[in-house]
Design an enzyme around this catalytic site. Sequence first.
Site, short mmCIF file in Angstrom:
data_model
loop_
_atom_site.label_atom_id
_atom_site.label_comp_id
_atom_site.label_asym_id
_atom_site.label_seq_id
_atom_site.Cartn_x
_atom_site.Cartn_y
_atom_site.Cartn_z
N ARG A 1 -7.72 7.13 -5.07
CA ARG A 1 -6.48 7.03 -5.82
C ARG A 1 -6.64 5.95 -6.88
O ARG A 1 -7.37 4.98 -6.70
CB ARG A 1 -5.31 6.66 -4.90
N ARG B 1 -0.52 0.45 10.50
CA ARG B 1 -0.69 -0.90 9.96
C ARG B 1 0.64 -1.57 9.63
O ARG B 1 0.70 -2.78 9.46
CB ARG B 1 -1.55 -0.85 8.69
N TYR C 1 -10.73 1.17 3.27
CA TYR C 1 -9.60 0.42 2.74
C TYR C 1 -9.63 -0.98 3.35
O TYR C 1 -9.35 -1.15 4.54
CB TYR C 1 -8.28 1.11 3.08
N ASP D 1 -8.57 -5.16 3.12
CA ASP D 1 -7.84 -6.27 2.53
C ASP D 1 -8.83 -7.34 2.09
O ASP D 1 -9.99 -7.34 2.48
CB ASP D 1 -6.84 -6.86 3.55
N ARG E 1 10.19 -3.96 13.13
CA ARG E 1 10.68 -5.18 13.77
C ARG E 1 12.12 -5.03 14.23
O ARG E 1 12.94 -4.40 13.56
CB ARG E 1 10.57 -6.35 12.79
N GLU F 1 4.67 1.05 -11.52
CA GLU F 1 3.38 1.47 -10.98
C GLU F 1 3.42 2.95 -10.62
O GLU F 1 4.29 3.39 -9.88
CB GLU F 1 3.06 0.63 -9.75
N ARG G 1 6.84 1.63 -7.47
CA ARG G 1 7.41 0.29 -7.35
C ARG G 1 7.38 -0.42 -8.70
O ARG G 1 6.70 0.02 -9.63
CB ARG G 1 6.65 -0.54 -6.31
#
Length: 380
Positions: A247, A171, A346, A348, A175, A298, A277
């Site tokens: 999780r 996912r 999972y 979005d 680049r 986090e 993070r």
Amino acid sequence: MQFGIAGAGFSGAVMARELAQAGHQVTVHESRGHVGGNCHTERDPDTGIMVHRYGPHIFHTGNERVWKYINDFGTMQPYNHRVFSTIGGKVYSLPVNLLTINQLFGRTLDPEQARDFISEQSDSSITDPRNFEEQALSMMGRPLYETFFLGYTRKQWGLEPTQIPASVLRRLPLRFTYEDSYFAHPYQAIPREGYTAIVERMLDDPRIEVHLSSPFDPDQHDRFDHTIWTGPLDAWFGHRFGRLGYRTLDFEEIRAEGDLQGCAVMNYGDLDVPFTRISEHKHFAPWEQHDKTVAFREFSRLAGEDDIPYYPVRLAQDKSLLQTYLDAAGQEPRVTFAGRLGTYRYLDMDVTIADALDAANIMQRAIRARDRIPALLAQE
């Protein structure tokens, strides 16, 4: 018909709205004291900053239907998400792009040179990656993998990368330009008034009754003609076959004057740093000005019985147990399982909304045809 819905996140709210608009009566039970699920946002009383209470959520999509739909319920403010990572005392740009490659290797490669260079780094012997690590080694080679993904992945999942499906890494982009936008979708935004205001408007219909701080009891679902369950799939069955793996996240609040880190999200990939993070929430609303700041460290861990589940683990043993629950769900009368937790996927936000819209349409067609409403409407 009288529908009962467990959960006032996006799945429950969209389905409640669509069913109510079709003339049905809907009762929504939400175990928490607010709507919006894990997308819940609220103004911090001290700073006035819009805080994403359960971690940052960026709305991004290429689905025109979903984009038009969410804009009906509030102003979606364009927002270009960028992420950085602190590793070994240096800051890098993510996702891995041409700047990241040149930073790490101390080069000044152009796109074609970088593509050839990473091709040389990659393990061409791995033609069918079986796990996260093999996917990374075949995609980018060991230096990039070990720098940016090995430590972070261990902390995020609590597992070795060899135990995690290869699909998790697929996912993420690699680049060979200096484009550093985290997402590539044409529509990227955050609601000006927060996600909770969006969900509240979805639920603002005379045919919808919302009960906060009121968990839905599966044993009482016979009160309704049909039930929509958006809670954890295994919880509906009282975990009778065992517990699926989820999780959860813990947050450590930081308050300061001015600007803490100069960006919305800073990842920490070093294993000796216990958190994954830091999210500084005023940067999720760059159209606002605030003198103070609120941020959160986090920490990721396996969800316990009393924890809020954030996302499914989906290891091999979970998939076997999942199939057992899916088989049982398919036999449940007058119940439909929906959403990230209800289908153990999972998802979005945009996919969650699209699935909910499709599910509501399927339900209405089944009602008109006097057919049984399916228990499972979507599954990978």
